[in-house]
Write a protein that holds these residues in place. Structure first.
Motif, short mmCIF file in Angstrom:
data_model
loop_
_atom_site.label_atom_id
_atom_site.label_comp_id
_atom_site.label_asym_id
_atom_site.label_seq_id
_atom_site.Cartn_x
_atom_site.Cartn_y
_atom_site.Cartn_z
N GLY A 82 0.84 -1.20 0.00
CA GLY A 82 0.00 0.00 0.00
C GLY A 82 0.86 1.24 0.00
N THR A 83 0.35 2.29 0.62
CA THR A 83 1.03 3.58 0.64
C THR A 83 1.44 3.95 2.06
OG1 THR A 83 -0.22 4.36 -1.28
CG2 THR A 83 0.73 6.05 0.15
N VAL A 84 2.72 4.30 2.20
CA VAL A 84 3.20 4.89 3.44
C VAL A 84 3.19 6.39 3.18
CG1 VAL A 84 5.15 5.12 5.01
CG2 VAL A 84 4.57 2.88 4.08
N TYR A 85 2.30 7.07 3.88
CA TYR A 85 2.00 8.48 3.64
C TYR A 85 2.76 9.37 4.62
CZ TYR A 85 -0.74 12.81 3.69
OH TYR A 85 -1.13 14.11 3.67
N VAL A 86 3.43 10.41 4.07
CA VAL A 86 4.14 11.39 4.89
C VAL A 86 3.44 12.74 4.70
CG1 VAL A 86 6.37 12.46 5.37
CG2 VAL A 86 6.29 10.12 4.46
N PRO A 87 2.77 13.25 5.74
CA PRO A 87 2.07 14.53 5.62
C PRO A 87 3.06 15.70 5.63
CG PRO A 87 1.94 13.76 7.87
CD PRO A 87 2.65 12.68 7.09
N ALA A 88 2.55 16.90 5.44
CA ALA A 88 3.39 18.09 5.47
C ALA A 88 4.10 18.19 6.82
CB ALA A 88 2.54 19.34 5.22
N GLY A 89 5.35 18.62 6.77
CA GLY A 89 6.16 18.76 7.97
C GLY A 89 7.58 18.27 7.68
N LYS A 90 8.50 18.61 8.58
CA LYS A 90 9.88 18.16 8.45
C LYS A 90 10.07 16.94 9.33
CE LYS A 90 11.74 22.76 7.61
NZ LYS A 90 12.68 23.80 8.08
N PHE A 91 10.60 15.86 8.74
CA PHE A 91 10.79 14.61 9.46
C PHE A 91 12.26 14.20 9.37
CE2 PHE A 91 6.38 14.77 8.24
CZ PHE A 91 5.72 14.33 9.38
N LEU A 92 12.93 14.15 10.51
CA LEU A 92 14.32 13.71 10.59
C LEU A 92 14.35 12.19 10.60
CD1 LEU A 92 17.34 14.41 11.07
CD2 LEU A 92 16.84 14.29 13.54
N THR A 93 15.18 11.61 9.75
CA THR A 93 15.24 10.15 9.67
C THR A 93 16.60 9.68 9.21
OG1 THR A 93 14.14 8.18 8.81
CG2 THR A 93 14.35 10.04 7.31
N GLY A 94 16.89 8.43 9.54
CA GLY A 94 18.04 7.75 8.97
C GLY A 94 17.57 7.03 7.72
N SER A 95 18.29 5.99 7.35
CA SER A 95 17.97 5.23 6.15
C SER A 95 16.55 4.66 6.22
CB SER A 95 18.97 4.08 6.01
OG SER A 95 18.69 3.33 4.86
N ILE A 96 15.84 4.76 5.11
CA ILE A 96 14.50 4.19 4.98
C ILE A 96 14.62 3.00 4.04
CG2 ILE A 96 12.19 4.57 4.03
CD1 ILE A 96 12.47 7.50 4.90
N ARG A 97 14.24 1.82 4.54
CA ARG A 97 14.33 0.60 3.73
C ARG A 97 12.93 0.22 3.25
NH1 ARG A 97 18.11 -4.55 4.75
NH2 ARG A 97 17.69 -5.53 2.76
N LEU A 98 12.71 0.37 1.95
CA LEU A 98 11.43 0.03 1.35
C LEU A 98 11.34 -1.47 1.08
CD1 LEU A 98 10.89 2.99 -1.14
CD2 LEU A 98 9.87 2.66 1.12
N LYS A 99 10.13 -1.97 1.06
CA LYS A 99 9.84 -3.37 0.76
C LYS A 99 8.91 -3.43 -0.43
CE LYS A 99 10.57 -4.87 5.49
NZ LYS A 99 10.08 -5.70 6.58
N SER A 100 8.72 -4.62 -0.96
CA SER A 100 7.87 -4.80 -2.14
C SER A 100 6.47 -4.25 -1.93
CB SER A 100 7.77 -6.29 -2.49
OG SER A 100 9.01 -6.77 -2.95
N ASN A 101 5.91 -3.72 -3.02
CA ASN A 101 4.52 -3.26 -3.09
C ASN A 101 4.24 -2.06 -2.19
OD1 ASN A 101 3.91 -5.42 -4.91
ND2 ASN A 101 3.91 -6.77 -3.13
N ILE A 102 5.23 -1.21 -2.03
CA ILE A 102 5.05 -0.02 -1.18
C ILE A 102 5.32 1.24 -2.00
CG2 ILE A 102 5.99 1.28 0.77
CD1 ILE A 102 6.28 -1.33 2.25
N ASN A 103 4.41 2.20 -1.84
CA ASN A 103 4.56 3.54 -2.39
C ASN A 103 4.83 4.47 -1.22
OD1 ASN A 103 4.29 6.03 -3.68
ND2 ASN A 103 2.07 5.94 -3.71
N LEU A 104 5.98 5.13 -1.21
CA LEU A 104 6.28 6.15 -0.22
C LEU A 104 5.79 7.47 -0.81
CD1 LEU A 104 7.66 6.96 2.46
CD2 LEU A 104 9.76 7.28 1.15
N ASN A 105 4.72 8.01 -0.23
CA ASN A 105 4.09 9.21 -0.77
C ASN A 105 4.32 10.40 0.14
OD1 ASN A 105 1.30 10.96 -0.75
ND2 ASN A 105 2.00 10.43 -2.79
N LEU A 106 5.00 11.43 -0.40
CA LEU A 106 5.29 12.65 0.35
C LEU A 106 4.34 13.75 -0.10
CD1 LEU A 106 8.06 10.97 0.07
CD2 LEU A 106 9.07 13.05 0.94
N ASP A 107 3.49 14.18 0.81
CA ASP A 107 2.52 15.23 0.52
C ASP A 107 3.26 16.56 0.29
OD1 ASP A 107 0.08 16.43 0.12
OD2 ASP A 107 -0.68 16.03 2.14
N LEU A 108 2.60 17.50 -0.34
CA LEU A 108 3.15 18.83 -0.53
C LEU A 108 3.51 19.40 0.84
CD1 LEU A 108 3.77 21.18 -2.46
CD2 LEU A 108 1.44 21.98 -2.06
#
Length: 118
Positions: free
Chosen positions: A42-68
């Protein structure tokens, strides 16, 4: 956003991600991605805002969606980037993970109007 077991949208803030760009959200992203993967994708949704993170490891069938207005700020802390096997100049070698990483994954995407600050 609804993250019920039947949902295909997983909002990272519902997994503890805190906008502001100060608090590490790496574990929240990992938990949201794992939950999404366990539900079949499915979709991993990131809403508006600043998010501090290290490495992001995606897996099969995932959409990383960054909102405006969503900005992923990747940490300068090298410990936030695990060592993985990857090719460097054609040779398989242990290297630090990229900001966004996937291995043996298919049907992945990064979409939206947000920004990646690596």
């Amino acid at each position: 956003m609804n993250t019920s077991p039947y949902s295909t949208i997983f909002n990272v803030t519902e997994f503890g991600a805190i906008p502001g760009g100060i608090t590490s959200c790496t574990n929240s992203f990992t938990t949201a991605i794992n939950s999404c993967s366990e539900s079949g994708g499915g979709t991993v949704y990131v809403p508006a805002g600043k998010f501090l993170t290290g490495s992001i490891r995606l897996k099969s069938n995932i959409n990383l969606n960054l909102d405006l207005g969503a900005i992923l700020i990747f940490s300068n802390d090298i410990t936030q980037y695990p060592v993985v096997n990857s090719r460097w100049e054609g040779v398989l070698s242990p290297v630090y993970s990229s900001c966004i990483y996937a291995q043996d994954a298919e049907n992945i995407a990064i979409t939206g109007r947000g920004k990646l600050d690596g």
